[in-house]
Design a protein around this motif. Structure first.
Motif, short mmCIF file in Angstrom:
data_model
loop_
_atom_site.label_atom_id
_atom_site.label_comp_id
_atom_site.label_asym_id
_atom_site.label_seq_id
_atom_site.Cartn_x
_atom_site.Cartn_y
_atom_site.Cartn_z
N TYR A 154 0.56 -0.76 0.13
CA TYR A 154 0.44 -0.09 -0.18
C TYR A 154 0.48 1.17 -0.04
N ILE A 155 0.60 2.14 -0.90
CA ILE A 155 1.27 3.56 -0.70
C ILE A 155 0.83 4.64 0.53
N VAL A 156 1.35 4.94 1.13
CA VAL A 156 1.21 5.97 1.88
C VAL A 156 1.74 7.11 2.20
N SER A 157 1.79 7.83 3.08
CA SER A 157 2.38 9.06 2.81
C SER A 157 3.25 9.29 3.87
N GLU A 158 4.57 9.95 4.39
CA GLU A 158 5.47 9.93 5.58
C GLU A 158 5.01 9.91 6.77
N SER A 159 3.83 10.92 6.44
CA SER A 159 3.28 11.24 8.28
C SER A 159 2.07 10.75 7.83
N SER A 160 1.58 9.77 7.45
CA SER A 160 0.66 8.94 8.08
C SER A 160 1.55 7.30 8.22
N LEU A 161 2.82 7.30 7.91
CA LEU A 161 3.57 6.09 8.87
C LEU A 161 4.54 6.89 9.83
N LYS A 162 4.22 7.64 10.20
CA LYS A 162 4.19 8.66 11.79
C LYS A 162 3.86 8.03 12.45
N GLU A 163 2.14 8.46 12.29
CA GLU A 163 1.26 7.49 13.00
C GLU A 163 1.77 5.87 13.41
N ALA A 164 1.52 5.20 11.90
CA ALA A 164 2.29 3.40 12.38
C ALA A 164 3.31 3.59 13.32
N TRP A 165 4.15 4.08 12.47
CA TRP A 165 5.75 3.62 13.79
C TRP A 165 5.04 4.19 15.53
N GLY A 166 4.61 5.34 15.57
CA GLY A 166 4.20 5.62 16.96
C GLY A 166 3.43 4.18 18.03
N ASN A 167 3.17 3.48 17.19
CA ASN A 167 2.78 1.22 17.89
C ASN A 167 3.87 0.79 17.96
N TYR A 168 5.13 1.25 17.68
CA TYR A 168 6.55 -0.03 17.71
C TYR A 168 6.43 -0.01 19.75
N LYS A 169 5.78 1.27 20.35
CA LYS A 169 5.23 1.42 22.06
C LYS A 169 5.37 -0.33 22.49
N LEU A 170 3.95 -1.00 21.92
CA LEU A 170 3.23 -1.52 21.94
C LEU A 170 4.11 -2.38 22.18
N VAL A 171 5.01 -3.03 21.30
CA VAL A 171 5.87 -3.72 21.28
C VAL A 171 6.89 -4.16 22.21
N SER A 172 7.01 -4.68 22.67
CA SER A 172 8.17 -4.90 24.01
C SER A 172 9.28 -5.32 23.51
N LEU A 173 10.14 -4.79 24.37
CA LEU A 173 11.58 -4.56 24.05
C LEU A 173 12.60 -6.42 23.61
N ASN A 174 11.73 -7.21 24.29
CA ASN A 174 12.02 -8.81 23.98
C ASN A 174 11.47 -8.60 22.53
N GLN A 175 9.96 -8.84 22.26
CA GLN A 175 9.46 -8.61 21.04
C GLN A 175 10.46 -7.86 19.86
N LYS A 176 10.51 -6.81 20.52
CA LYS A 176 11.24 -5.80 19.31
C LYS A 176 13.25 -6.44 18.63
N GLU A 177 13.18 -7.26 19.37
CA GLU A 177 14.47 -8.06 19.55
C GLU A 177 14.80 -9.53 18.31
N ILE A 178 14.25 -9.91 18.62
CA ILE A 178 12.99 -10.80 17.84
C ILE A 178 12.62 -10.16 16.30
N THR A 179 13.03 -10.89 15.16
CA THR A 179 13.00 -10.10 14.07
C THR A 179 12.60 -11.19 13.03
N GLY A 180 12.86 -12.89 13.26
CA GLY A 180 13.02 -13.64 12.50
C GLY A 180 13.66 -14.10 11.29
#
Length: 561
Positions: free
Chosen positions: A103-129
């Protein structure tokens, strides 16, 4: 009346709004231009499990965000999918067997999505497959590791409190010595680490139980498995990113008496880059294969047990015939190796994309050549046979012990004899035998009984084979006891295909079409009369050529010399 400060604030807000609207219009225009769907992420809350697929750092550098994960389909929001960093993210997801919807989005739209990374726990952030093995570290390890003994010494001296580093050296060591599988087995007092090299398991190192448990958890996280499940079998996969190419790791975990046992299959792309000649096919068989794979239609089946190299051979066929003007589509379970120029699809039972349904869908895509990972049932067999009759060249695998067993097996699947006789071009039976180490193999003369048996076997070979002369002075090779440092002290290095090719000629077709179904012995006898070189005969030719030993061939095919 608005005060000056309020006016300036209102003006700034309007300008900001106009800027945001302009950016959204820009995103819409790009979407229209490249034929992708536009989306405004400000009205969507990304799934946490989707965000876990890509680290926040990688998402920001690639200007993208995964926001929805359904089965194996990832919805990925991108500012521009043509960016190199974004392409790498998409490629990485596809190598992990995900289907990526852009999907094509604007950068400001992406910033909204990136804000949800705070909901991902530290341990889960480290596991990226994925595991990033530092190319310099891998090169240093490969310089140190020249054989199995030096690897064991390196493992024994390696000290690290970090599980990720321990797992990294386990995998790097496997890559350094070309292991095909890593086994981590739970025992009463230790975790046993073994590598499969050239088809044989080799002991490497005993892990502490604490390391075994922590490595197990790390593997589960990487492979997308449930960490808290210990009493059921689980399957998954992850990717090692190396300097040369991403390497897929297929993981299987089962419960055992003292804990869970892990097997990691290393799907190294370099293992399927070999030509047919490098796989061990003789020149006279290659001439037959060359003729058969250039036919416009029909089906070629490769048979043999699991791990006998069937898929590698079929991939070699595809590479041999590939042409940009040709449409080649596969349906596999799973897609183990990604090959440029091919459209590869993966069985997804939960989405009702089975071999049979996948094959039906493929036929609507106007393919020239089709590869079906395996024919497991009558429905898939019937569709494959009909595809072979309607202008398609089809490759697939089947589980039988001999090439002649292919026909009775398909008849048991209720394939009509008339369809089978017209559709089947060739059946191949295949095994893998270890090759003697060229640095330490030893000569010896044939014993009298061996000489007599070999003379009989050679005399029965067809005219097309260049028959070697065998007499009382003939010498063969065998593995040196204890080997050398070049072959990990086993006496063997690498493997060679042992094959037999059954061509469906007019005689075989007539046998298939008889009212009474032909038996496997009768079919084998007819194939030999038609010029088939049996696996036993191929084994003898490879023994006399010095490629392998009598002991190795008989361990693969059974005693016959």
């Amino acid at each position: 009346m608005l005060k000056d400060d309020d006016k300036q604030k209102e003006l700034a807000e309007k300008l900001s709004e106009f800027s945001l609207q302009a950016k959204e219009r820009e995103a819409k225009l790009l979407a229209e231009k490249i034929g992708k769907e536009y989306l405004n992420l400000s009205i969507i809350t990304p799934q946490t499990q989707a965000l876990e697929l890509i680290s926040e750092e990688d998402a920001k550098s690639a200007l993208c965000a995964p926001f929805l994960l359904k089965n194996k389909e990832v919805s990925l929001a991108c500012k521009n999918p043509q960016m190199e960093a974004t392409k790498r993210i998409i490629e990485r997801l596809e190598h992990r067997a995900f289907t990526v919807k852009i999907y094509i989005v604007s950068e400001s739209s992406l910033k909204e999505a990136w804000g949800n990374y705070k909901l991902v726990s530290l341990n889960q952030k480290e596991i990226t497959g994925k595991i990033d093995i530092n190319p310099d570290s891998l090169a240093q390890l490969q310089a140190k590791v020249s054989n199995l003994n030096s690897l064991k010494e390196e493992m024994a001296t390696f000290q690290s409190p970090y599980t990720s580093q321990i797992l990294e050296i386990i995998l790097a060591g496997a890559l350094a010595i070309d292991a095909s599988d890593v086994h981590i087995e739970a025992e009463e007092k230790v975790g046993r680490l073994r590598y499969r090299i050239d088809g044989a398991l080799q002991d490497i190192y005993d892990l502490t139980l604490a390391h075994h448990r922590s490595i197990l958890s790390r593997i589960k996280l990487l492979a997308g498995m449930k960490i808290n499940v210990h009493s059921a079998a689980q399957d998954g996969r992850f990717t090692i990113r190396t300097k040369e190419a991403p390497i897929e790791i297929r993981v299987s975990i089962i419960p055992s008496a003292y804990g869970e046992t892990v097997v990691m299959r290393i799907l190294n792309p370099k293992s399927i880059q070999l030509k047919l000649e490098d796989l061990g096919f003789r020149a006279d068989d290659l001439a037959i294969i060359d003729e058969q794979v250039k036919r416009p239609n029909g089906i070629i089946l490769n048979t043999g047990p699991t791990g006998s190299g069937k898929t590698t051979t079929l991939y070699a066929f595809l590479r041999k015939i590939y042409d940009p003007e040709m449409k080649i589509i596969t349906v596999e379970d799973p897609v183990e190796y990604h090959i440029e120029g091919l459209t590869q699809t993966q069985v997804e039972v939960e989405r009702n994309y089975t071999f049979a349904n996948g094959l039906r869908s493929i036929l609507r895509q106007d393919p020239d050549v089709i590869l079906v990972g395996e024919i497991r049932d009558g429905e898939t067999a019937e569709i494959a046979m009909n595809a072979a009759l309607t202008g398609h060249l089809v490759f697939s695998t089947l589980h039988t012990n001999e090439a002649a067993g292919t026909i009775p097996r398909l008849l048991d699947m209720k394939i009509q004899p008339a369809i089978l006789s017209a559709a089947l071009n060739m059946a191949i039976a295949q095994r893998l035998a270890r090759k003697l180490c060229v640095h330490c193999k030893q000569k010896r003369k044939l014993e009298l009984l061996e000489l007599e048996n070999m003379k009989k076997i050679i005399a029965q070979m067809p005219e097309r084979v260049k028959k070697p002369e065998v007499n009382e002075n003939t010498e063969i090779y065998e593995a040196k006891e204890g080997g050398c440092d070049k072959c990990n002290f086993t006496g063997y290095k690498g493997r060679s295909a042992i094959v037999e090719l059954l061509l469906v000629d007019k005689n075989i077709q007539e046998m298939i079409n008889q009212p009474q179904a032909p038996t496997m012995p009768a079919l084998k006898e007819a194939a030999i009369k038609g010029g088939m070189v049996t696996m036993e005969q191929d084994g003898v030719l490879k023994i006399l050529a010095g490629t392998t030993s009598i002991k190795e061939i008989e361990s693969v095919l059974g005693e016959f010399i």
